[in-house]
Scaffold this active site. Structure first.
Site, PDB file in Angstrom:
ATOM      1  N   ASP A 110       0.841  -1.205   0.000  1.00  0.00           N
ATOM      2  CA  ASP A 110       0.000   0.000   0.000  1.00  0.00           C
ATOM      3  C   ASP A 110       0.874   1.251   0.000  1.00  0.00           C
ATOM      4  O   ASP A 110       0.364   2.376  -0.091  1.00  0.00           O
ATOM      5  CB  ASP A 110      -1.025  -0.016   1.148  1.00  0.00           C
ATOM      6  CG  ASP A 110      -0.378  -0.090   2.525  1.00  0.00           C
ATOM      7  OD1 ASP A 110       0.855  -0.206   2.610  1.00  0.00           O
ATOM      8  OD2 ASP A 110      -1.137  -0.040   3.514  1.00  0.00           O
ATOM      9  N   SER A 111       2.207   1.074   0.051  1.00  0.00           N
ATOM     10  CA  SER A 111       3.132   2.191  -0.186  1.00  0.00           C
ATOM     11  C   SER A 111       2.901   2.782  -1.575  1.00  0.00           C
ATOM     12  O   SER A 111       3.380   3.878  -1.871  1.00  0.00           O
ATOM     13  CB  SER A 111       4.590   1.725  -0.050  1.00  0.00           C
ATOM     14  OG  SER A 111       4.823   0.569  -0.828  1.00  0.00           O
ATOM     15  N   ASP A 168      -0.958  -6.197  -0.273  1.00  0.00           N
ATOM     16  CA  ASP A 168      -1.314  -5.557   1.000  1.00  0.00           C
ATOM     17  C   ASP A 168      -2.819  -5.366   1.106  1.00  0.00           C
ATOM     18  O   ASP A 168      -3.469  -4.925   0.146  1.00  0.00           O
ATOM     19  CB  ASP A 168      -0.666  -4.160   1.066  1.00  0.00           C
ATOM     20  CG  ASP A 168       0.467  -4.086   2.070  1.00  0.00           C
ATOM     21  OD1 ASP A 168       0.528  -4.937   2.979  1.00  0.00           O
ATOM     22  OD2 ASP A 168       1.290  -3.161   1.930  1.00  0.00           O
ATOM     23  N   LYS A 183      -1.062  -9.431   2.776  1.00  0.00           N
ATOM     24  CA  LYS A 183      -0.324  -8.984   3.961  1.00  0.00           C
ATOM     25  C   LYS A 183      -1.214  -8.043   4.747  1.00  0.00           C
ATOM     26  O   LYS A 183      -1.958  -7.249   4.145  1.00  0.00           O
ATOM     27  CB  LYS A 183       0.972  -8.259   3.568  1.00  0.00           C
ATOM     28  CG  LYS A 183       1.710  -7.669   4.783  1.00  0.00           C
ATOM     29  CD  LYS A 183       3.121  -7.228   4.450  1.00  0.00           C
ATOM     30  CE  LYS A 183       3.245  -5.858   3.839  1.00  0.00           C
ATOM     31  NZ  LYS A 183       2.687  -4.769   4.680  1.00  0.00           N
ATOM     32  N   GLU A 213       9.301  -4.209  10.608  1.00  0.00           N
ATOM     33  CA  GLU A 213       9.696  -2.893  10.085  1.00  0.00           C
ATOM     34  C   GLU A 213      10.207  -1.981  11.202  1.00  0.00           C
ATOM     35  O   GLU A 213       9.551  -1.815  12.243  1.00  0.00           O
ATOM     36  CB  GLU A 213       8.501  -2.240   9.371  1.00  0.00           C
ATOM     37  CG  GLU A 213       8.841  -0.854   8.819  1.00  0.00           C
ATOM     38  CD  GLU A 213       7.854  -0.311   7.800  1.00  0.00           C
ATOM     39  OE1 GLU A 213       6.905  -1.031   7.425  1.00  0.00           O
ATOM     40  OE2 GLU A 213       8.041   0.839   7.369  1.00  0.00           O
TER      41      GLU A 213
HETATM   42  O1  KIV Z   1       3.523  -1.104   1.699  1.00  0.00           O
HETATM   43  C1  KIV Z   1       4.704  -1.469   1.729  1.00  0.00           C
HETATM   44  O2  KIV Z   1       5.499  -1.200   0.829  1.00  0.00           O
HETATM   45  C2  KIV Z   1       5.155  -2.234   2.884  1.00  0.00           C
HETATM   46  C3  KIV Z   1       6.624  -2.481   3.015  1.00  0.00           C
HETATM   47  C4  KIV Z   1       7.263  -1.239   3.483  1.00  0.00           C
HETATM   48  C5  KIV Z   1       6.917  -3.636   3.879  1.00  0.00           C
HETATM   49  O3  KIV Z   1       4.373  -2.613   3.694  1.00  0.00           O
END
Ligand code: KIV
Length: 264
Positions: free
Chosen positions: A47-48, A86, A116, A181
């Protein structure tokens, strides 16, 4: 012949035999093709995407529909790496029933292998419910960016006993792996030796079973901020600007297009 897709069992075997696991985020078709060709073990459709692609200040505005859109694009470009998607903010926190429905949509509409979600003890029952209906879950503890407002910012998480308890809870709930993290390296090392599932670190030192980085940080495609734990392996931003400036100049001075780029 194309390599066979990486499985969860193979990821577990990597931990068992001490082989490090590589994971990178990916959000679209062209980069999924490049990631796949690079030999990376796992792609995280994180979700980044909300921060490094959509330009939001944090991951909170990202929706399930957006994750599915990006997940489908990655799945079209990837054939070998194990893809995890995510679950965005508020898609699993309201109720277990809701979490099952949203995770089911993500799995069904994208064809990814796993989801995730963020949280330790507080999310153990949700993880167990998803695993029970056949949805593999990668857990995420330590700095959980969806809780940035609760945590008071993007800070290193140092509460060792809580982190160890979170890791145990998600392991007992059936998560197949665990992202850690922004946790001091010695605590992440202790977590890694205390659980039998693979740990994937980001800002969690070298002892984790694997590492994950955000693609745009790794390639120098995001300059708004760069966490100190990131290693930038390429600086593509300036290269792209150079190419675009050359194109701009050639259009202006008439040196592009030439005969070669024209139809007759
Ligand atoms: O959303 C994402 O990119 C993440 C990573 C930073 C692990 O959760």
């Amino acid at each position: 012949m194309a390599d066979k897709p990486v499985t969860i069992a193979q990821i577990q075997e990597m931990k068992n035999r001490g082989e490090k696991i590589s994971m990178v985020t990916g959000y679209d078709y062209p980069f999924a093709r490049l990631l796949d060709q690079s030999g990376i073990d796992m792609i995280l459709v994180g979700d980044s995407v909300g921060v490094v692609v959509a330009g939001y200040p944090n991951t909170l505005p990202v929706t399930v529909d957006e994750m599915i859109y990006h997940g489908k694009a990655v799945m079209r470009g990837n054939s070998r790496a194990l893809v995890v998607i995510d679950m965005p903010f508020m898609s699993y926190q309201i109720s277990i029933e809701d979490a099952k429905r949203q995770a089911g949509r993500i799995m069904q509409e994208t064809g990814a292998t796993a989801v995730k979600l963020e949280g330790g003890i507080s999310m153990a029952a949700t993880i167990e419910a998803l695993v029970t209906i056949g949805i593999p879950v990668l857990a995420h503890i330590g700095l959980t960016p969806q809780a940035v407002n609760q945590l008071g910012g993007f800070r290193v998480q140092r509460e060792k006993e809580r982190l160890l308890a979170d890791a145990k809870a998600v392991t007992d709930a059936g998560a197949f792996g665990l992202v850690i993290e922004c946790v001091p390296a010695d605590i992440a090392a202790e977590i890694t030796s205390s659980v039998n599932i693979p740990t994937i670190g980001i800002g969690a030192g070298p002892t984790c079973d694997g590492q994950v980085l955000v693609l745009h940080d790794l390639l120098g495609l995001f300059d708004r901020f760069r966490p100190s734990f990131v290693k930038q392996y390429a600086n593509l931003g300036p290269e792209i600007i150079k190419a675009l400036q050359q194109y701009h100049q050639e259009v202006k001075d008439g040196s592009f297009p030439t005969e070669k780029h024209s139809f007759h």
